[in-house]
Scaffold this motif. Sequence first.
Motif, PDB file in Angstrom:
ATOM      1  N   VAL A 135       0.702  -1.159   0.042  1.00  0.00           N
ATOM      2  CA  VAL A 135      -0.050   0.078   0.121  1.00  0.00           C
ATOM      3  C   VAL A 135       0.862   1.189  -0.016  1.00  0.00           C
ATOM      4  N   LEU A 136       0.743   2.178  -0.952  1.00  0.00           N
ATOM      5  CA  LEU A 136       1.391   3.536  -0.991  1.00  0.00           C
ATOM      6  C   LEU A 136       0.313   4.659  -0.308  1.00  0.00           C
ATOM      7  N   ILE A 137       0.817   5.220   0.596  1.00  0.00           N
ATOM      8  CA  ILE A 137       0.044   6.405   1.012  1.00  0.00           C
ATOM      9  C   ILE A 137       0.995   7.577   0.960  1.00  0.00           C
ATOM     10  N   VAL A 138       0.341   8.764   0.354  1.00  0.00           N
ATOM     11  CA  VAL A 138       1.190  10.010   0.118  1.00  0.00           C
ATOM     12  C   VAL A 138       0.629  10.982   0.989  1.00  0.00           C
ATOM     13  N   ASP A 169       1.262   6.784  -7.279  1.00  0.00           N
ATOM     14  CA  ASP A 169       0.455   5.639  -7.727  1.00  0.00           C
ATOM     15  C   ASP A 169       1.783   4.741  -7.873  1.00  0.00           C
ATOM     16  N   PHE A 170       1.139   3.458  -8.180  1.00  0.00           N
ATOM     17  CA  PHE A 170       2.189   2.234  -8.588  1.00  0.00           C
ATOM     18  C   PHE A 170       2.283   2.358  -9.815  1.00  0.00           C
ATOM     19  N   LYS A 175       8.041  -0.347  -8.623  1.00  0.00           N
ATOM     20  CA  LYS A 175       8.169   1.249  -8.876  1.00  0.00           C
ATOM     21  C   LYS A 175       6.869   2.058  -8.612  1.00  0.00           C
ATOM     22  N   VAL A 176       7.149   3.177  -8.045  1.00  0.00           N
ATOM     23  CA  VAL A 176       6.061   4.088  -7.837  1.00  0.00           C
ATOM     24  C   VAL A 176       6.427   5.606  -8.222  1.00  0.00           C
ATOM     25  N   LEU A 187      10.322   9.185  -9.920  1.00  0.00           N
ATOM     26  CA  LEU A 187      10.083   7.831 -10.134  1.00  0.00           C
ATOM     27  C   LEU A 187      10.928   7.191  -9.287  1.00  0.00           C
ATOM     28  N   TYR A 188      10.525   6.243  -8.237  1.00  0.00           N
ATOM     29  CA  TYR A 188      11.134   5.603  -7.292  1.00  0.00           C
ATOM     30  C   TYR A 188      11.207   3.837  -7.432  1.00  0.00           C
TER      31      TYR A 188
END
Length: 193
Positions: A135-138, A169-170, A175-176, A187-188
């Motif tokens: 899960v990505l939380i910004v 977002d993914f 990569k996100v 880009l990470y």
Amino acid sequence: MCLWDISDGRCIENTKSDKVHSDMLSFHMRSAKALRLICNGYYDEVVVIDPLNLEIVFTLVARVESDWISACCVIAPTNRDEDVVIAITNSGTVKLWTIPNPEQKGNKIGEDESKQIRCLNAQTLRCCPDNLRTVLIVCSKYWQIYDASDFTLLCSESNRRGERWTGGDFLSVDKVIVWSNEGRGYLYKLPTK
């Protein structure tokens, strides 16, 4: 809220709500075998709306730590028959609801799980489509990756000096992309472990 016919620009249906939505996403719910609008905003619940008549189908409510929902997403786990809604409140409480199959109109569904994490005023919450446990939380000052099974923090990155994160977002499982108020996207590549 208005429903528009895009072929002629005519308003087909409209309704007025006492809730101010700040985010709305569409999702094909398995429980209804139909498209639903998942809405959150300046209120302490998640409202699920039928997009064809703009009626509230059911509401996801908090049992504990009631606060405005700042971001949410819906996932369809392959090993379950029900859809799952994951949301985060302004004060950093992650909530999880399982949508019953079949859905019952007018029903208020309490969350199944709730956990406080160190994350205030989240703007984006996304599950990786290829790995639903990620899960990505910004938030404006940092973005974080969590393990969805127990919401342990896996990695985090602070904002750049003079910038605020505004979303992300993914792109793939590892990569996100995260973007800032300055119009820049970053880009990470995520760590392998």
